[in-house]
Design an enzyme around this catalytic site. Structure first.
Site, PDB file in Angstrom:
ATOM      1  N   HIS B 258       0.794  -1.212   0.040  1.00  0.00           N
ATOM      2  CA  HIS B 258      -0.019   0.148   0.013  1.00  0.00           C
ATOM      3  C   HIS B 258       0.707   1.367   0.072  1.00  0.00           C
ATOM      4  CE1 HIS B 258      -4.084  -1.098   0.067  1.00  0.00           C
ATOM      5  NE2 HIS B 258      -4.076  -1.567   0.991  1.00  0.00           N
ATOM      6  N   HIS B 324      -5.360  -4.209  11.101  1.00  0.00           N
ATOM      7  CA  HIS B 324      -5.641  -5.789  10.690  1.00  0.00           C
ATOM      8  C   HIS B 324      -5.039  -6.765  11.769  1.00  0.00           C
ATOM      9  CE1 HIS B 324      -5.975  -3.435   6.979  1.00  0.00           C
ATOM     10  NE2 HIS B 324      -7.229  -3.995   6.921  1.00  0.00           N
TER      11      HIS B 324
END
Lengths: 428, 428
Positions: B258, B324
């Site tokens: 990302h 996460h």
């Protein structure tokens, strides 16, 4: 009070002009940033130094012993204890109904999904010192956190040469605060955000304070969560000739006495009623202890708007989005469906706003300045968080793998696609 | 990847040191403040001027006609539509279970109390332009607002010389966005916060953006509500020898790709497994299109921590509070009770994190930087507000009047006490 009578759009244009919120002050910002950095680096010693510097108090212990709370409670007026206990019962029974629970969803083969809603681990409540001590606010901050299940609730309040306010200590004991520290200002907020040797780091800081406290809260936001930065009190009343002008005037003044910037507002379809309330306000003001503050609020911030009919009154109030809204009309509950924006609503002639400030049970920490369009009263949800979870079987993953890899590659995120495909790399 | 093996406290000390968030930039602040003031004063014309100045695009219409969305949808790859529709179904079924309802409490004679939970009236979603177009994020922002009952959902996205991204338009149509405007940057945020002739004022603005967008969102906070300011992605994995090192490496890389500041993290009780994952990461990196970004994240932000046992791994992860969290252990669901802090949890060997990014149903807009200690995933609650209400009979008020006046006078608020006493002034 100023009476305005014009078109609905012009009325809305007038009433939605609020005092601009205090602009940030670069000198305060710089001072507070320095205090936060120092407390973060030097812990208790920095806190002690600031209490000496700002309050001229040398503290041996930052922690207030439980015996001080017990002594304050033992010495308190039984009427005060009864009042706080009644408030506690009603706040608890109301907020218990706010508590939300998670869910589990097992509707697709091989898939379980769900959400846990769990309490924050630790919360800090700031209680201002000085002349205005508000034990009721301690209940309003602490009890929702208790009901959420927060295990560690810490109260901080500035030290005082004559000792801490006994009503504050009594309310802290009744609310079930776990620890009390005598530290105030930005240094208290910094200590709660980062922890010191003595003061624990918390997950959320709530409670009102002066500009140093509010600035510090804004600065530590993200390191911890904070509650809203409250603006001046507001009361909006919708009433017609069926209401009692003396009662409406008294309710308007109950919020006007808080602050020179408080905003008392009446919207009514009756010009006669408007005049009667205006006269009653002037009359009642003359005997109020806080007349000077209340007068400033009434004359500079307040107004009475005369509108064509009751539905127009709700249109105007929804544009204002007041913190408190009283509906002083017959069969007031029927109008609930017309209320889009208000922090807390008081329906009917006996539902005077101070009932909600103290004993009714709903929270009195409310969105101000028109923010009830999107913010809510402080509540149990503010002291909990949601944790999402899923589990997938390999078969379930296989069913959805193509959708995942399609979306990942559409977004140019190849490693996302490969993570899923990796599970199937040894299959035929 | 860096492998660390030391005491639990030292491990926690190491792993909780995150990259400092970007400090505010005074030049950006000043530029954004000027843009907001100009859009507030001059509306559409200011928006058009900035689009010309920043993007060199002269816009005739700010509004994107519905026909453009229809055309993009008609021309879209059927596989993309299937994938978006699957995601929509799962996101909808999950978030529908999040919806909370109010209550009414009529347990005391003459007293009704309650809380309504109602949708915000209008919401704006910012969708970045440029190379990275994320149709999945449109579903994640828009569908919870739909389920909340928001009537007007407005999407803003920067204009582009070659027209808007077709996957974005397709996702907007599938999500059921009400209006799309081609405007970006601070001027888009200002337009949504204050409204222009063309662009409606909203109550909340969500969605990611560059520093100008993020700064503008912070500045209009209070005028409207905003979502969290998201930091770099994080993935934490707890795994032991039972897991597949290739799969764990692939999952770590899915977040590493990302952003250079993304943080891939593995905590394991097995030194052998740690080495195997480290080797697999290096091997898999060589063939990734975004290898340069992912390498920077892996080498500068990532780590593997070897701990004595599984419970210690959860202790470390709770201190990290990752965005996460994957639990790649046998019978993973049994460990849910050990998880205190994580935005979204993925249980079991097949629950690869990208499943949650795209199709599983939980939201992928999550708290980062350790803020899952107190923040939650974006959800239906973010698009609703609570309104408290009470009604009291005069008899009910009489029962509690003494408590109210006692508390009011303890707090020095005489007008509060008199508002209640006013109701009884003509009684015997």
């Amino acid at each position: 009070m100023k009476i305005i009578q014009t078109t609905i759009p012009a009325t809305i244009d007038y009433v939605t002009k609020r005092s601009a919120s205090a602009a940030s002050n670069p000198e305060v910002d710089a001072a507070v940033a320095k205090i936060i950095a120092n407390v973060r680096a030097n812990g208790d010693q920095a806190v002690r130094d600031y209490e000496k510097q700002f309050d001229n108090i040398e503290l041996s212990d930052l922690r207030v012993p439980q015996s001080e709370l017990d002594d304050a409670y033992a010495a308190a007026d039984p009427q005060l204890i009864d009042a706080l206990e009644l408030a506690k019962r009603n706040i608890t029974s109301y907020h218990t109904k706010e508590k939300q629970f998670g869910f589990v969803d097992a509707e697709q083969p091989g898939v379980m999904r769900g959400e846990r809603i769990t309490p924050l681990a630790a919360v800090g409540v700031y209680v201002p010192g000085g002349t205005a001590a508000y034990p009721s606010s301690i209940l309003m901050n602490v009890l929702p956190a208790k009901i959420a299940g927060v295990k560690r609730i810490v109260l901080v309040t500035p030290p005082h040469h004559d000792g801490l306010n006994s009503a504050v200590l009594t309310a802290a004991k009744i609310a079930g605060v776990d620890e009390v520290y005598q530290v105030g200002g930005s240094q208290a907020i910094a200590a709660l955000a980062y922890g010191t040797e003595t003061i624990p780091q918390v997950d959320k800081i709530t409670g009102p304070g002066n500009i140093f406290v509010a600035t510090a809260k804004k600065m530590v936001f993200g390191q911890v969560s904070i509650d809203m930065i409250a603006g001046p009190s507001e009361i909006g009343v919708i009433a017609d000739d069926n209401a009692d002008p003396e009662n409406v005037a008294a309710d308007l003044l109950s919020q006007a006495e808080h602050d020179r910037l408080s905003r008392p507002m009446l919207v009514t379809p009756s010009a006669d009623f408007a005049q009667a309330v205006s006269d009653a306000v002037d009359r009642q003001l003359t005997t109020l202890p806080r007349a000077e503050i209340a007068s400033a609020a009434v004359n500079n911030q307040g107004f009475i708007a005369v509108v064509p009919d009751i539905p127009s009154a709700f249109t105007v109030m929804n544009a204002i989005a007041p913190e408190h809204l009283e509906v002083q009309l017959p069969d007031a509950a029927q109008y609930l469906s017309l209320i889009q924006n208000a922090g807390s609503v008081f329906l009917g002639f006996a539902a005077s706003e101070p009932v909600g400030d103290y004993v009714a049970g709903p929270n009195h920490i409310l969105p101000t300045g028109g923010t009830s369009r999107f913010f809510s009263a402080l509540g149990v949800a503010d002291f909990m968080k949601r944790t999402q979870f899923i589990t997938y079987s390999k078969d379930a993953l296989a069913r959805e793998a193509k959708a995942i890899t399609t979306l990942a590659r559409t977004e140019g995120l190849e490693a996302h696609a490969r993570a899923v495909e990796s599970r199937f790399r040894n299959d035929q």
